[in-house]
Write a protein that holds these residues in place. Structure first.
Motif, PDB file in Angstrom:
ATOM      1  N   LEU A 190       3.928  -1.119  -5.511  1.00 14.70           N
ATOM      2  CA  LEU A 190       2.561  -0.694  -5.202  1.00 14.70           C
ATOM      3  C   LEU A 190       1.555  -1.564  -5.940  1.00 14.70           C
ATOM      4  O   LEU A 190       1.726  -1.847  -7.131  1.00 14.70           O
ATOM      5  CB  LEU A 190       2.361   0.774  -5.590  1.00 14.70           C
ATOM      6  N   THR A 191       0.517  -1.966  -5.242  1.00 16.51           N
ATOM      7  CA  THR A 191      -0.467  -2.888  -5.831  1.00 16.51           C
ATOM      8  C   THR A 191      -1.862  -2.284  -5.955  1.00 16.51           C
ATOM      9  O   THR A 191      -2.758  -2.903  -6.533  1.00 16.51           O
ATOM     10  CB  THR A 191      -0.556  -4.165  -4.970  1.00 16.51           C
ATOM     11  N   GLU A 192      -2.080  -1.083  -5.398  1.00 15.81           N
ATOM     12  CA  GLU A 192      -3.391  -0.443  -5.529  1.00 15.81           C
ATOM     13  C   GLU A 192      -3.498   0.222  -6.899  1.00 15.81           C
ATOM     14  O   GLU A 192      -2.487   0.520  -7.544  1.00 15.81           O
ATOM     15  CB  GLU A 192      -3.577   0.600  -4.427  1.00 15.81           C
ATOM     16  N   THR A 219       2.499   2.299   3.371  1.00 16.56           N
ATOM     17  CA  THR A 219       3.664   1.503   3.749  1.00 16.56           C
ATOM     18  C   THR A 219       4.897   1.973   2.988  1.00 16.56           C
ATOM     19  O   THR A 219       5.987   2.111   3.562  1.00 16.56           O
ATOM     20  CB  THR A 219       3.412   0.006   3.473  1.00 16.56           C
ATOM     21  N   LYS A 254       0.825  -1.197   0.000  1.00 23.29           N
ATOM     22  CA  LYS A 254       0.000   0.000   0.000  1.00 23.29           C
ATOM     23  C   LYS A 254       0.867   1.258   0.000  1.00 23.29           C
ATOM     24  O   LYS A 254       2.026   1.233   0.401  1.00 23.29           O
ATOM     25  CB  LYS A 254      -0.929  -0.005   1.212  1.00 23.29           C
ATOM     26  N   GLN A 255       0.277   2.370  -0.436  1.00 24.66           N
ATOM     27  CA  GLN A 255       1.016   3.628  -0.523  1.00 24.66           C
ATOM     28  C   GLN A 255       1.556   4.060   0.837  1.00 24.66           C
ATOM     29  O   GLN A 255       2.692   4.543   0.931  1.00 24.66           O
ATOM     30  CB  GLN A 255       0.114   4.716  -1.103  1.00 24.66           C
ATOM     31  N   HIS A 302      -5.201   3.517  -8.977  1.00 21.23           N
ATOM     32  CA  HIS A 302      -5.865   4.808  -8.748  1.00 21.23           C
ATOM     33  C   HIS A 302      -6.171   5.566 -10.038  1.00 21.23           C
ATOM     34  O   HIS A 302      -6.794   6.610  -9.987  1.00 21.23           O
ATOM     35  CB  HIS A 302      -4.980   5.683  -7.851  1.00 21.23           C
TER      36      HIS A 302
END
Length: 616
Positions: free
Chosen positions: A173-175, A5, A2-3, A177
């Motif tokens: 990063l895995t999210e 982290t 996550k961002q 946007h």
């Protein structure tokens, strides 16, 4: 990861490679970290491998910041010349954190060269001279431009010695946007993000291909961008669109100087065309970084008129109604207007002497652009033709520019357009594994230990740890940003001022009035002496030669150059316009290029005065 982290890992001061697919929020995390550093007084250098990527970060290219320019090897970088630039050396020594965005397009040799420059000027053999280094990017984007015969393994940044020495923490990063999700799936069956993930994993389904092909029937915004893989297709579309405009076009010819081989090499390396034709209504893109004007290589806009050297605007354009040389007035897509005046590209020797130059209005037509030039952009709507894909990754780069499938009109594609480099794919899988390992190790720290690590890094950087001061700085930064956003159009505007000078030339005029000499002005403005001479000519034309008379060469110099001009005019060399190249070719043994250019305004105005006296 996550961002939040990734941001917390950045704050530990370790070297970090921040990656993830397009739209995962890499730029957002970097901007959060930049704000974190700034309110704590930690000097950070914000750079990118390309001009357009640098605009997104409000930074500059790493080539310019590090002083390496176009060179790939430390031996070719003129360290002695850089050493003489006190402001450059001081900047490198003061920097505590270096950010390089779009790292995928930086060649491994350039990474090692930057490492060598920083070690040299910071007098430290630690990687990059001991500063925290943050690389950001996605290696599924287009690869660096390499030499003929080079393999991918030789080009990518992660193959450099400096990369290995940095011992990066990997933050993958895995999210998502940028692209939409559930709503797209209801409409199309798949979201654009689903398709991009299939391409990344090379598991593209027939359903994904069908969805892409179905977009051929989309009707999208007329302000869409058109992306093509080949320059020839881009040129054809741009010329056709230009011819359809009802306004009369104006053509600008580039001026070149120097030995023919150097001229040719420079002309090939510059993205400005030798012949540029534009008209009111033309979609254009800047092809040079002009940070003082708030535009960069890749900034797009539309020609809305022309402005003459006297400051007069021409918005109902016919060439016959212009009584002077006028240059395009561009309304930027991001807001604001500015005059696109000629800029100079040069090749210099080790002493700064100009060996060759190329001068042209720094624009190209941009109804259509290549996929390569689109890297780093975010587009709401685009027509994309991938039918002639010749390099793996082009399809992924083009499709990942968009926010959603609703904004896509795919004109064609071949199977190669959906392929990625298998070796890069394996490397990417390794990055995912390392990211999970580093995240697990980081999560084992308790909050107290982590806070102490964060605080220790700021102290090592001689930063601010007083929370009250930090809060005050954050408030000031927020207010300053809000004020800047409120005046963004005004701040970007470089339109003509009351005295007939553009904003950038007016800054030079302020230096002239302050009594600074050429070298001092160039240093203060962070511009080449040759560019300052161009500004002086504009000042003389708008305000009279008396405004720059302290720069007048010796009379004997003026007489000799004037005599050379008369000889060339008699031979028909100069036609109706005085051009620098034949004059320099005739006098190169006696006078340097810049001295001849500096003399021309005085000679031209003296001829004009003589002509007026003769008429009287």
């Amino acid at each position: 990861m996550k961002q939040a982290t990734a941001l917390a890992i950045l704050q530990t001061g370790q070297n970090v490679f921040l990656t993830g697919q397009a739209g995962a929020g890499k730029t957002y995390v970097l901007n959060q970290y930049i704000d974190y550093l700034r309110v704590r007084g930690v000097p950070v250098a914000i750079t990118a491998s390309t001009g357009i990527a640098a605009t997104h970060m409000n930074g500059m290219t790493i080539h310019s910041w590090s002083g390496i320019g176009i060179h790939n090897e430390l031996e070719k970088v003129n360290l002695a010349k850089l050493q003489a630039r006190e402001d450059f050396v001081e900047r490198l020594k003061k920097t505590k954190v270096l950010i390089i965005d779009e790292i995928s397009m930086l060649h491994a040799k350039q990474v090692d060269t930057i490492d060598g420059v920083l070690k040299h000027f910071r007098d430290s053999q630690l990687p990059f001279g001991g500063m925290q280094v943050i690389f950001s990017g996605d290696f599924f984007q287009l690869p660096p431009i390499g030499e003929k015969g080079e393999t991918s393994k030789e080009k990518y940044a992660f193959m450099s010695q400096a990369w290995l020495a940095c011992q990066f923490q990997i933050c993958y990063l895995t999210e998502q946007h940028r692209q939409a999700g559930a709503g797209e799936r209801e409409t199309f069956g798949l979201s654009l993000n689903d398709i991009l993930n299939q391409i990344r994993s090379q598991t593209v389904t027939k359903q994904a291909v069908d969805v892409l092909q179905a977009t051929e029937n989309h009707t999208i915004d007329l302000n869409r961008t058109r992306l093509y893989t080949h320059n020839a297709d881009v040129d054809t579309i741009n010329q056709r669109q230009l011819q359809q405009l009802p306004t009369k076009p104006i053509t600008y010819q580039a001026a070149t100087m120097g030995e023919k081989p150097l001229q040719e090499a420079l002309t090939k390396s510059v993205r400005a065309p030798s012949e540029l034709t534009v008209a009111i209504g033309a979609k254009v893109m800047f092809v040079k970084n002009l940070p003082l004007l708030g535009v960069y290589n890749g900034t797009m806009g539309e020609v809305i008129g022309f402005v003459g050297s006297s400051g007069k605007r021409y918005t109902q354009q016919t060439e016959s109604n212009m009584d002077e040389k006028a240059y395009p007035l561009v309304r930027l897509n991001g807001g604001g207007e500015l005059v696109a005046e000629p800029e100079e590209w040069t090749i210099e020797d080790k002493d700064g002497m100009v060996l060759a130059s190329f001068t042209q209005v720094p624009l190209c037509l941009a109804w259509a652009i290549t996929v390569h030039k689109s890297q780093g952009m975010t587009l709401d709507a685009a027509e994309i033709d991938l039918s002639k894909t010749f390099e793996m990754g082009q399809g992924y780069v083009a499709l990942s520019r968009l926010r959603s499938l609703a904004g896509l009109k795919l004109l064609g594609f071949n199977l190669k357009s959906l392929l990625l480099d298998e070796w890069v794919q394996r490397v990417d899988l390794r990055f995912i594994e390392l990211s999970k390992e580093h995240e697990a190790k980081f999560n084992s720290l308790d909050d107290k230990a982590l806070a102490e690590i964060h605080r220790a890094f700021i102290q090592v950087c001689d930063g601010i740890t007083d929370e009250k001061v930090i809060a005050e700085n954050l408030k000031y930064l927020t207010e300053k940003r809000q004020a800047k956003q409120a005046k963004s159009a005004e701040s970007k505007s470089a339109t003509v001022l009351q005295n007939g000078l553009t904003a950038t030339v007016n800054e030079t005029f302020d230096c002239v009035q302050a009594g600074l000499d050429l070298q001092q002005i160039a240093k203060k403005r962070s511009l080449a002496v040759s560019t300052i001479i161009t500004h002086l000519a504009a000042i003389a034309k708008a305000m009279g030669i008396g405004a720059i008379e302290q720069f007048c060469p010796e009379q004997s110099v003026l007489d000799e150059i004037a005599a050379a001009i008369q000889r060339l005019q008699a031979q028909g060399e100069l036609l109706d316009d005085i051009k620098i190249t034949p004059i320099f070719d005739e006098l190169r043994e006696k006078y340097p290029h810049n001295e001849i250019r500096l003399a021309l305004p005085f000679i031209i105005q003296a001829d004009d005065k003589d002509g007026a006296d003769d008429e009287a």
